[in-house]
Motif scaffolding. Structure first.
Motif, short mmCIF file in Angstrom:
data_model
loop_
_atom_site.label_atom_id
_atom_site.label_comp_id
_atom_site.label_asym_id
_atom_site.label_seq_id
_atom_site.Cartn_x
_atom_site.Cartn_y
_atom_site.Cartn_z
N LEU A 258 17.54 5.57 -29.74
CA LEU A 258 17.01 6.83 -29.20
C LEU A 258 17.37 6.97 -27.73
N ILE A 259 17.17 5.91 -26.96
CA ILE A 259 17.48 5.96 -25.54
C ILE A 259 18.97 6.22 -25.32
N ARG A 260 19.82 5.58 -26.10
CA ARG A 260 21.27 5.83 -25.97
C ARG A 260 21.61 7.29 -26.28
N THR A 261 20.97 7.85 -27.30
CA THR A 261 21.20 9.26 -27.64
C THR A 261 20.70 10.17 -26.52
N LEU A 262 19.51 9.89 -26.00
CA LEU A 262 18.96 10.70 -24.92
C LEU A 262 19.81 10.59 -23.66
N LEU A 263 20.35 9.40 -23.41
CA LEU A 263 21.25 9.22 -22.26
C LEU A 263 22.52 10.06 -22.43
N ASP A 264 23.08 10.05 -23.61
CA ASP A 264 24.27 10.86 -23.88
C ASP A 264 24.00 12.34 -23.60
N ASP A 265 22.82 12.81 -24.01
CA ASP A 265 22.46 14.21 -23.77
C ASP A 265 22.23 14.48 -22.29
N ALA A 266 21.58 13.57 -21.60
CA ALA A 266 21.23 13.78 -20.19
C ALA A 266 22.45 13.79 -19.28
N VAL A 267 23.44 12.97 -19.57
CA VAL A 267 24.60 12.90 -18.69
C VAL A 267 25.57 14.08 -18.88
N LYS A 268 25.39 14.85 -19.93
CA LYS A 268 26.26 15.99 -20.16
C LYS A 268 25.96 17.16 -19.23
N VAL A 269 24.77 17.19 -18.67
CA VAL A 269 24.36 18.27 -17.78
C VAL A 269 24.22 17.69 -16.37
N ASN A 270 24.50 18.50 -15.39
CA ASN A 270 24.56 17.99 -14.02
C ASN A 270 23.43 18.52 -13.13
N SER A 271 22.29 18.82 -13.71
CA SER A 271 21.17 19.29 -12.90
C SER A 271 20.41 18.11 -12.31
N LYS A 272 19.62 18.37 -11.28
CA LYS A 272 18.83 17.31 -10.65
C LYS A 272 17.87 16.69 -11.66
N ARG A 273 17.27 17.52 -12.49
CA ARG A 273 16.32 17.03 -13.50
C ARG A 273 17.01 16.09 -14.48
N LYS B 112 19.68 14.29 -13.91
CA LYS B 112 20.00 13.05 -13.19
C LYS B 112 18.78 12.15 -13.10
N GLU B 113 17.62 12.73 -12.84
CA GLU B 113 16.38 11.95 -12.80
C GLU B 113 16.06 11.39 -14.18
N ASP B 114 16.23 12.21 -15.21
CA ASP B 114 16.00 11.73 -16.58
C ASP B 114 16.94 10.59 -16.93
N THR B 115 18.18 10.68 -16.49
CA THR B 115 19.15 9.61 -16.73
C THR B 115 18.69 8.32 -16.08
N ALA B 116 18.20 8.39 -14.85
CA ALA B 116 17.69 7.20 -14.16
C ALA B 116 16.50 6.61 -14.91
N LYS B 117 15.59 7.44 -15.36
CA LYS B 117 14.42 6.97 -16.10
C LYS B 117 14.83 6.30 -17.41
N LEU B 118 15.75 6.92 -18.11
CA LEU B 118 16.22 6.36 -19.38
C LEU B 118 16.97 5.05 -19.18
N LEU B 119 17.75 4.96 -18.12
CA LEU B 119 18.43 3.69 -17.82
C LEU B 119 17.42 2.59 -17.51
N CYS B 120 16.38 2.92 -16.76
CA CYS B 120 15.32 1.93 -16.49
C CYS B 120 14.68 1.46 -17.79
N LEU B 121 14.33 2.39 -18.66
CA LEU B 121 13.72 2.02 -19.94
C LEU B 121 14.63 1.13 -20.76
N TYR B 122 15.92 1.44 -20.77
CA TYR B 122 16.87 0.64 -21.54
C TYR B 122 16.97 -0.78 -20.99
#
Length: 99
Positions: free
Chosen positions: A28-43, A45-55
């Motif tokens: 799930l985290i890998r899928t969410l990361l794939d989705d988050a990195v496709k968009v370049n908004s500040k939100r 980017k923050e979600d990507t950082a949170k998901l990387l921490c969780l992983y």
């Protein structure tokens, strides 16, 4: 840090990325990361950082089955400004040594 399971945090991040999700898994985290990195908004980017921490927490520091992680970790990554305030070393040590 209190890592005992508790109620699921009701945050914007969880509503945005994990609405309807019962368990946080590595896939799930890998899928969410794939989705988050496709968009370049500040939100995103923050979600990507949170998901990387969780992983990283799931795979390296707080691994049990190495495929799921407790919702309790959401409360510690939900606000990136406060992540540095937690005693991660003690929490990791206690988890790895079973204290």
């Amino acid at each position: 840090m209190d890592l005992t399971p508790g109620t699921r945090l009701a945050s914007d991040f969880i509503q945005r990325r994990c609405s309807g999700v019962e368990r946080i898994t590595a896939s799930l985290i890998r899928t969410l990361l794939d989705d988050a990195v496709k968009v370049n908004s500040k939100r995103d980017k923050e979600d990507t950082a949170k998901l990387l921490c969780l992983y990283v927490y799931m795979k390296l520091f707080f691994s049990s089955s190495r495929e799921t992680i407790s919702w309790v970790f959401m409360r510690y990554v939900d606000n990136l400004d406060t992540v540095q305030n937690y005693d991660w070393t003690a929490a990791i040590l206690n988890t790895l040594t079973g204290l």
